[in-house]
Design an enzyme around this catalytic site. Structure first.
Site, mmCIF file in Angstrom:
data_model
loop_
_atom_site.group_PDB
_atom_site.id
_atom_site.type_symbol
_atom_site.label_atom_id
_atom_site.label_comp_id
_atom_site.label_asym_id
_atom_site.label_seq_id
_atom_site.Cartn_x
_atom_site.Cartn_y
_atom_site.Cartn_z
ATOM 1 N N LEU A 19 53.968 -7.303 35.717
ATOM 2 C CA LEU A 19 53.879 -7.541 37.164
ATOM 3 C C LEU A 19 54.394 -8.937 37.530
ATOM 4 C CD1 LEU A 19 52.811 -5.533 39.287
ATOM 5 C CD2 LEU A 19 50.825 -7.012 39.503
ATOM 6 N N CYS B 132 65.001 -10.911 33.779
ATOM 7 C CA CYS B 132 63.808 -11.635 34.232
ATOM 8 C C CYS B 132 64.034 -13.139 34.036
ATOM 9 C CB CYS B 132 62.570 -11.175 33.480
ATOM 10 S SG CYS B 132 62.241 -9.423 33.740
ATOM 11 N N GLY C 27 64.594 -5.564 25.521
ATOM 12 C CA GLY C 27 64.963 -4.368 26.267
ATOM 13 C C GLY C 27 63.869 -3.819 27.161
ATOM 14 N N GLU C 28 64.289 -2.959 28.071
ATOM 15 C CA GLU C 28 63.380 -2.274 29.004
ATOM 16 C C GLU C 28 63.316 -0.807 28.574
ATOM 17 O OE1 GLU C 28 61.269 -2.439 31.821
ATOM 18 O OE2 GLU C 28 61.326 -0.287 31.420
ATOM 19 N N CYS D 200 69.140 -7.017 27.301
ATOM 20 C CA CYS D 200 68.381 -6.354 28.364
ATOM 21 C C CYS D 200 69.083 -6.598 29.695
ATOM 22 C CB CYS D 200 66.957 -6.906 28.430
ATOM 23 S SG CYS D 200 65.938 -6.068 29.668
ATOM 24 N N ASN E 72 55.651 -19.203 27.389
ATOM 25 C CA ASN E 72 56.126 -19.910 26.206
ATOM 26 C C ASN E 72 57.419 -20.609 26.612
ATOM 27 O OD1 ASN E 72 54.205 -18.872 24.214
ATOM 28 N ND2 ASN E 72 55.108 -16.919 24.799
ATOM 29 N N CYS F 105 55.798 -5.177 17.218
ATOM 30 C CA CYS F 105 56.464 -5.283 18.516
ATOM 31 C C CYS F 105 57.936 -4.960 18.285
ATOM 32 C CB CYS F 105 56.293 -6.700 19.056
ATOM 33 S SG CYS F 105 57.195 -6.993 20.585
ATOM 34 N N GLU G 1 65.601 -7.858 17.123
ATOM 35 C CA GLU G 1 64.438 -8.471 16.488
ATOM 36 C C GLU G 1 63.218 -7.567 16.632
ATOM 37 O OE1 GLU G 1 65.738 -13.103 16.882
ATOM 38 O OE2 GLU G 1 64.319 -12.347 18.325
ATOM 39 N N CYS H 131 56.469 -13.912 23.309
ATOM 40 C CA CYS H 131 57.012 -13.112 24.396
ATOM 41 C C CYS H 131 58.146 -13.827 25.103
ATOM 42 C CB CYS H 131 55.926 -12.841 25.425
ATOM 43 S SG CYS H 131 54.776 -11.662 24.824
HETATM 44 S S1 SF4 Z 1 61.036 -9.701 30.124
HETATM 45 FE FE1 SF4 Z 1 61.498 -7.684 29.209
HETATM 46 S S2 SF4 Z 1 62.466 -6.561 30.901
HETATM 47 FE FE2 SF4 Z 1 62.546 -8.721 31.491
HETATM 48 S S3 SF4 Z 1 64.567 -9.452 30.769
HETATM 49 FE FE3 SF4 Z 1 63.060 -9.871 29.138
HETATM 50 S S4 SF4 Z 1 63.201 -8.092 27.768
HETATM 51 FE FE4 SF4 Z 1 64.121 -7.495 29.726
#
Ligand code: SF4
Length: 359
Positions: free
Chosen positions: A219, A118, A163-164, A114, A294, A107, A94, A337
Site C-alpha cells: 500500500l 516504485c 517483479g510484480e 520490474c 532500507n 523470497c 535474486e 526489501c
Molecule cells: S517494490 Fe516490487 S513492484 Fe515496486 S518496483 Fe520494486 S519489485 Fe516492482
C-alpha cells in the site's frame, strides 16, 4: 518422428504425464520424475535410480531439466542468504533465504527487473527485462531448498523478490501449482504469500483461484496523490478500487490480508497518515506490516527514526489493527526489501546499467 527435447522443469505434473505419454513412456513415471526433481533436488537423470536403465537412456536423449545456476551466494551476519541465480539466457535474478521468521522463508522473484517503478525500490530502477517462466519461478525454490538443506523441511514462500507477480499472472500461478504437487515439494498455498502493488484485474482473477496463496498488498501511502508518486500503477488502479476488491476478497477463516507499508521519513510517516490508514482499512480483515525503509544510494528517501515508527504503530494498534514492524534482514548483503538488483549480469539492459551506476 523425433521430438525436440522437452524441459521437464517447465511442466506441471499433468503436462509432464502428457509429454511422456506422447513419447511412448508410461504416465506414472511423471510422479517419479517429480519426486527426484522437486523432493530430492536431483536433476541428473543417471542418479534417478528407480527408473530403468533403458528409460534413463531414453530420457537423456529426449529431455532437459533446466535449473537456475547459483553464481553468487552472499551470507548476512543474521543468517540471511542471497543467491544470485543465472538463467538459461544468462539473465540473472535474486532469491533470498530468510531463516527464523519465525519459520524459514524463501523470497523469490517473478520477473527479471520490474515494470512498476516504485520510487523507493532499486529493482524498479531496472525496468522490466522479461517475465520469468513458471519453471524459472519454481526453479528458484528447488535451488534454495537444496542449497539450504530444506528439501525435507517445511518452509514459507513469499513472492516479494524482483517483479510484480500479478503482471506475470499465468506463469506465477502455474509455478504455484508445480510447487504444490503432492509428489513434488507439496507446498501448501497457506505457506505462500503473494505480494502485489494491486493490479485490479489480477486481484479479481486471484479471487477465483482454486489454489489461493495469502495476499499482501503493497500500500505504502494513504492518499492517491501520495501513492501515485510512490507506486505509479496507482494512477490506473487507485486506492478505492484496490480496497474495494480487498473488501470482497474471499478469505478463509482466520486469514487476513497483509498491508505492507514502507515508511519513508517525512513522506508517509505522520500521525495523520496513520489515522488515514486505519480508516482506509475499516471493514477489511487485515494486518499491517510496517517496513522502515532500507536506504540505498540512488533512492531519494530516508528511513524514519524508531520513535516515529513506534508512534505510527501505536496509532494503528489503538484503532484495533494488528500491526508489526518488519525487522530488516540481510541489509549488509543488500538482500533487504527493495534492494534486489542484479550486479554483474552478462547482458544488461540500459536501465540495469543505469541502476548499477547509481548504486
Ligand atoms: S517494490 Fe516490487 S513492484 Fe515496486 S518496483 Fe520494486 S519489485 Fe516492482
Amino acid at each position: 518422428m523425433s521430438h525436440p527435447p522437452i524441459d521437464l522443469a517447465a511442466l506441471d505434473l499433468g503436462e509432464l504425464e502428457a509429454a511422456l505419454e506422447a513419447r511412448g513412456v508410461e504416465r506414472f513415471h511423471a510422479r517419479q520424475l517429480y519426486r527426484w526433481i522437486y523432493k530430492r533436488g536431483v536433476t541428473d537423470i543417471d542418479r534417478m535410480t528407480d527408473l530403468s536403465r533403458t528409460l534413463r537412456e531414453t530420457l537423456k536423449s529426449q529431455v532437459i531439466i533446466s535449473t537456475p545456476q547459483i553464481v553468487g551466494d552472499d551470507r548476512s551476519v543474521d543468517g540471511t542468504r542471497k543467491l544470485v541465480l543465472e538463467l538459461a539466457d544468462a539473465r540473472r535474478i535474486e532469491a533470498v533465504f530468510i531463516p527464523d521468521t519465525p519459520s524459514m522463508t524463501f523470497c523469490i522473484s517473478t520477473q527479471v527487473g520490474c515494470a512498476m517503478a516504485c520510487g523507493f525500490c532499486l529493482t524498479g530502477r531496472m525496468g522490466l527485462v522479461r517475465h520469468l517462466t513458471a519453471g524459472e519461478i519454481a526453479g528458484q525454490v528447488r535451488v534454495l531448498a537444496a542449497a539450504t538443506g530444506m528439501l525435507d523441511h517445511p518452509f514459507n514462500i513469499v513472492l516479494m523478490g524482483m517483479g510484480e507477480p500479478l503482471h506475470n499472472y499465468d506463469n506465477t500461478m502455474k509455478a504455484l501449482r508445480m510447487l504444490h504437487a503432492e509428489h513434488g515439494l507439496a507446498v501448501s498455498p497457506r505457506r505462500v504469500t503473494l505480494s502485489t502493488v494491486g493490479i485490479v484485474p489480477g486481484l479479481e482473477r486471484l479471487a477465483r483461484e482454486p489454489l489461493m496463496p495469502n495476499l499482501a498488498i503493497s500500500l505504502h501511502a494513504t492518499t492517491d496523490e501520495q501513492r501515485t508518486a510512490l507506486v505509479p500503477p496507482n494512477r490506473k488502479y487507485p486506492l478505492a478500487e484496490i480496497l474495494a476488491v480487498c473488501r470482497r476478497f474471499p478469505l478463509k477463516r482466520r486469514s487476513r490480508i497483509t498491508f505492507e507499508y514502507v515508511m519513508l521519513a517525512g513522506v508517509n510517516d505522520t500521525p495523520e497518515d496513520a489515522r488515514r490508514l486505519a480508516k482506509l482499512l475499516t471493514g477489511i480483515k487485515s494486518k499491517v506490516n510496517l517496513i522502515p525503509l532500507n536506504p540505498a544510494p540512488g533512492i531519494p528517501y530516508e528511513r524514519p527514526s524508531d520513535e516515529r515508527v513506534d508512534r505510527f504503530a501505536q496509532i494503528l494498534a489503538d484503532r484495533h489493527l494488528t500491526v508489526s514492524v518488519r525487522k530488516s534482514r540481510g541489509r549488509d548483503i543488500r538482500a533487504a526489501c527493495g534492494q534486489l538488483i542484479v550486479e554483474g549480469g552478462t547482458r544488461r539492459s540500459a536501465a540495469q546499467t543505469m541502476a548499477l551506476l547509481m548504486k
